[in-house]
Scaffold this active site. Structure first.
Site, mmCIF file in Angstrom:
data_model
loop_
_atom_site.group_PDB
_atom_site.id
_atom_site.type_symbol
_atom_site.label_atom_id
_atom_site.label_comp_id
_atom_site.label_asym_id
_atom_site.label_seq_id
_atom_site.Cartn_x
_atom_site.Cartn_y
_atom_site.Cartn_z
ATOM 1 N N ALA A 62 -4.535 -1.501 -3.428
ATOM 2 C CA ALA A 62 -5.350 -1.329 -4.634
ATOM 3 C C ALA A 62 -6.619 -2.154 -4.444
ATOM 4 O O ALA A 62 -6.668 -3.064 -3.610
ATOM 5 C CB ALA A 62 -4.573 -1.817 -5.844
ATOM 6 N N GLY A 101 -0.762 -0.813 -2.145
ATOM 7 C CA GLY A 101 -0.881 0.551 -2.671
ATOM 8 C C GLY A 101 -1.005 1.575 -1.573
ATOM 9 O O GLY A 101 -0.602 2.728 -1.723
ATOM 10 N N GLU A 104 2.322 2.356 -0.588
ATOM 11 C CA GLU A 104 2.947 3.131 -1.668
ATOM 12 C C GLU A 104 2.468 4.585 -1.661
ATOM 13 O O GLU A 104 3.240 5.504 -1.943
ATOM 14 C CB GLU A 104 2.679 2.466 -3.012
ATOM 15 N N GLU A 124 1.781 -7.675 -1.628
ATOM 16 C CA GLU A 124 1.462 -8.084 -2.999
ATOM 17 C C GLU A 124 1.968 -9.485 -3.324
ATOM 18 O O GLU A 124 1.347 -10.222 -4.078
ATOM 19 C CB GLU A 124 2.053 -7.095 -3.993
#
Ligand code: T1G
Length: 683
Positions: A62, A101, A104, A124
């Site tokens: 992200a 992300g 992911e 993270e």
């Protein structure tokens, strides 16, 4: 130019992200991805999809710069669910580092192919978070809870080969043919039922063997002490075995939001950017031409000289190491080899790599062999006369244009530079011991240090995998200068009645790896001792006189058993009390809160003075120094960010409250006072 484009390769649609520098999954990327996926789903001519990235890496997560701002649709979870819901096979084509992300997104794809050099991970936790787009729920269902735990809770990426072994990657493809190989792979999946990670059953390993979670906690307890995110990560992975996917995602969201709104994540995100900012030099063009460093000279083959040399050898840079005596030279080069061989034994280096590194090392007793070095670093005895002599000699021998650096930990670099005819080429490179292990490097900028010399040192620090911070010329630079007031207060506190183990415990509880008296025992109490047991002028003298010289003699402030477990000593406490009495100090009970305030607030004050005097470029640099050089807990962001978090007024008021204990000469920082009054922050 849109950050997301798409191109048709017959019946395969290739969706491409081009969002330098790391294809962070910012709003534009998410919006583009969503649009292209919907396009692909609605186009019957499209039978399969590949998602890939231009530039150096697949999505690296992200966009951290978006955190703390109002969310912009679509959320990453929504985009990933859309990908996974497709009935047409979607393949992630991975190179570089698919992180957070990015991992992911790859998990939402039905397949993942990767080049051999790719790495995949969920870092993270290093930002004080856990994955927030269903990574903690898809990964265990794909690879199992046991394989998922170290990735989610440790945060380190895994190489493509390991990812393939655990089932996270379906195929390793050609290093230089990722796009084509991914398209071919996608085409092979057309017509087959698409596998969805969220429907995987590998997570049942955590149900069959719930002990893996407690075993993981026990194995990693020490490393994870004080951090909140790792425990949340464990709970999320456990939930993946106990709840439905939807409920597990809700649980992850709850855990994620608690962390996102907490102080630890704010601190660790601050640190992420602080570490990167530290390498930037205000006022110097980032494209300034650098001095090529192809050969390094190191003077001194002792602990520091040997460790410093290893940094360059490991980066493939040849080193000529100089000593005055053959025996010292042999001992030094022997230690370097032993260190490498120990690393190889741990499987972190191959024998060939050891020989390659050692092959770059040239031992010598002759200064003349340093003549063609591009950089020479002296790591000789911490004495100004000796340093001046060495630099005078270097000035005669080493070619013009070479950088001459001192590893001094506190001596005046300007004075050393003045011993040469080339002060523009002189600076300090303060490595922290053990120099081949510690990440921190204080780059001490002399008054006359040229811009290209400084920029070269900062760029070189990255090459030798150091975290460099520019420091000005002052006593102790940044780190040791702030350590000094803490040390003074620690010594004052035990004279006034605080137990020395309480002082250590306060810092341990705050998150430091150890306290000042444990550190003294580790380093040895007899450093700088005059060796005359009859001369007892300090508590250290008293302890050394009793042969209590630290861990190495089995006793210092603490008593040590064979396993080096430490126990507070009544004998030492008596010595301290008697010493205090002799000094006329009336002892009293001192609260742990007072201990903490008197240890840490003066450090923040010193950091403010450092900023006032321009001895650090920015407050966050001070945080980087203390986190990497002295073990300040990263989940508080470093001394200056921690001060911001508790409020500078709290610090200033606390210093006022203890003013009489801090002494009449305590240098209260005006910057700290001003910021406290205005309600401002350092960072
Ligand atoms: N967001 C924004 N900027 C980033 C960024 C990111 N994720 N990663 C790097 N940058 C910037 C960085 O600040 C620097 O900027 C430049 O890119 C080059 O970075 C939903 C919530 C990818 C291994 O934690 O580990 O996904 O200084 O100097 O050494 O579950 O960057 O040039 O202006 O580090 O080659 C998870 C963080 C996010 C990965 C490359 N992802 N990045 O290293 O370059 S949270 C991460 C890295 C998340 C989801 C959760 C490294 C790198 P500038 P760099 P590098």
């Amino acid at each position: 130019m849109s950050v997301i484009t798409a191109e048709r390769q017959d019946d395969v649609l290739v969706i491409i992200s081009n969002n330098p520098p790391v294809n962070a999954l910012g709003a534009a990327v998410r919006q583009g991805l969503k649009a292209e996926i919907e396009e692909a789903l609605g186009d019957d001519a499209v039978k399969a999809v590949v998602i890939r990235c231009e530039g150096r890496t697949f999505f690296a997560g992200a966009d951290i710069t978006e955190f703390g701002k109002p969310p912009v649709e679509p959320g990453l979870g929504e985009v990933i669910d859309l990908i996974e819901a497709s009935d047409k096979p979607v393949v992630a084509a991975i190179h570089g580092t698919a992180l957070g992300g990015g991992c992911e997104v790859a998990l939402g794809c039905h397949y993942r192919v990767a080049v051999p050099s790719a790495k995949i991970g969920l870092p993270e936790v290093k930002l004080g978070l856990i994955p927030g787009a269903a990574g903690t729920q898809r990964l265990p269902r794909l690879v199992g809870a046991e394989a998922a735990l170290p990735m989610v809770v440790g945060g380190d990426p895994v190489p493509a080969k390991h990812a393939e072994a655990i089932g996270l990657v379906d195929k390793i493809v050609g290093e230089d043919s990722l796009a084509a190989d991914a398209i071919a792979f996608a085409r092979e999946q057309i017509g087959k039922p698409v596998p969805r990670s969220s429907e995987g059953t590998a997570n049942e390993d955590g149900v069959k063997n719930p002990a893996i979670f407690d075993e993981f906690r026990a194995k990693n307890g020490r490393k994870l002490r004080g951090f909140e995110a790792p425990e949340a990560g464990i709970q999320a992975v456990k939930a993946a075995g106990e709840m439905s996917f939807a409920d597990g995602v809700a649980k992850e969201r709850e855990l994620f939001m608690k962390l996102m709104t907490g102080t630890q994540s704010a601190a660790m995100r601050h640190y992420f950017f602080a570490e990167r900012a530290a390498n930037k030099i205000e006022g110097i063009d980032k494209d300034i031409p650098l001095i090529p460093i192809n050969k390094v000279g190191v003077i001194g083959a002792g602990t520091m000289g040997g460790g410093i040399s290893m940094n360059f050898l490991s980066a493939g840079i040849p080193v000529t190491i100089l000593e005055m005596e053959q025996e010292a030279l042999d001992r030094g080069t022997g230690t370097i080899r032993k260190n490498y061989e120990r690393t190889a034994k741990r499987g972190r280096m191959t024998e060939d790599q050891v020989e390659a590194a050692m092959g770059l090392l040239t031992p010598t007793l002759d200064y003349a062999d340093l003549a063609d070095c591009d950089l020479v670093i002296e790591a000789v005895f911490e004495n100004m006369d000796v340093k001046k002599q060495v630099f005078g000699k270097l000035d005669e021998v080493v070619k013009q244009g070479a950088i001459l650096a001192s590893n001094t930990s506190y001596l005046n670099v300007d004075e050393i530079a003045a011993a040469t005819s080339r002060p523009e080429y002189v600076l300090g490179l303060h490595f922290f011991s053990p120099a081949n292990i510690m990440k921190l490097l204080e780059v001490v900028r002399g008054e006359k240090t040229a811009d290209d010399v400084l920029a070269t040192a900062m760029a070189l620090s990255k090459k030798i995998r150091k975290i460099a911070v520019v420091a000005g010329v002052c006593d102790g630079f940044i780190g040791n200068r702030m350590l000094s007031p803490r040390q003074q207060q620690a010594n004052a506190l035990i004279m006034e009645g605080a137990k020395y183990w309480e002082v250590d415990e306060v810092l341990l509880d705050f998150g430091f790896p150890m306290g000042p008296f444990q550190m003294s025992d580790l380093a040895g109490l007899d450093i700088g001792w005059h060796r005359d047991p009859s001369r007892v002028e300090s508590i250290r003298d008293a302890l050394c006189a009793l042969d209590r010289r630290g861990q190495k003699t089995g006793a210092g402030f603490y008593d040590y058993d064979e396993a080096r477990n430490r126990t507070p000593s009544d004998e030492v406490q008596t010595i301290i009390s008697e010493f205090a009495e002799k000094q006329g100090v009336v002892q009293r009970d001192i609260s742990r809160e007072e201990i903490k305030e008197r240890l840490l607030y003066p450090m923040v004050n010193e950091g403010a003075l450092i900023l006032e005097e321009g001895m650090a470029q920015r407050a966050s640099d001070i945080d980087v120094v203390w986190i990497n050089g002295y073990g300040w807990p990263v989940y508080t962001g470093g001394p200056m960010f921690w001060a911001d978090t508790i409020g500078l007024k709290t610090i200033a008021d606390g210093l006022e409250k203890h003013a009489d204990r801090l002494g009449p000469d305590f240098p209260f920082s005006q910057l700290l006072k001003d910021k406290a009054e205005k309600g401002e922050r350092f960072n």
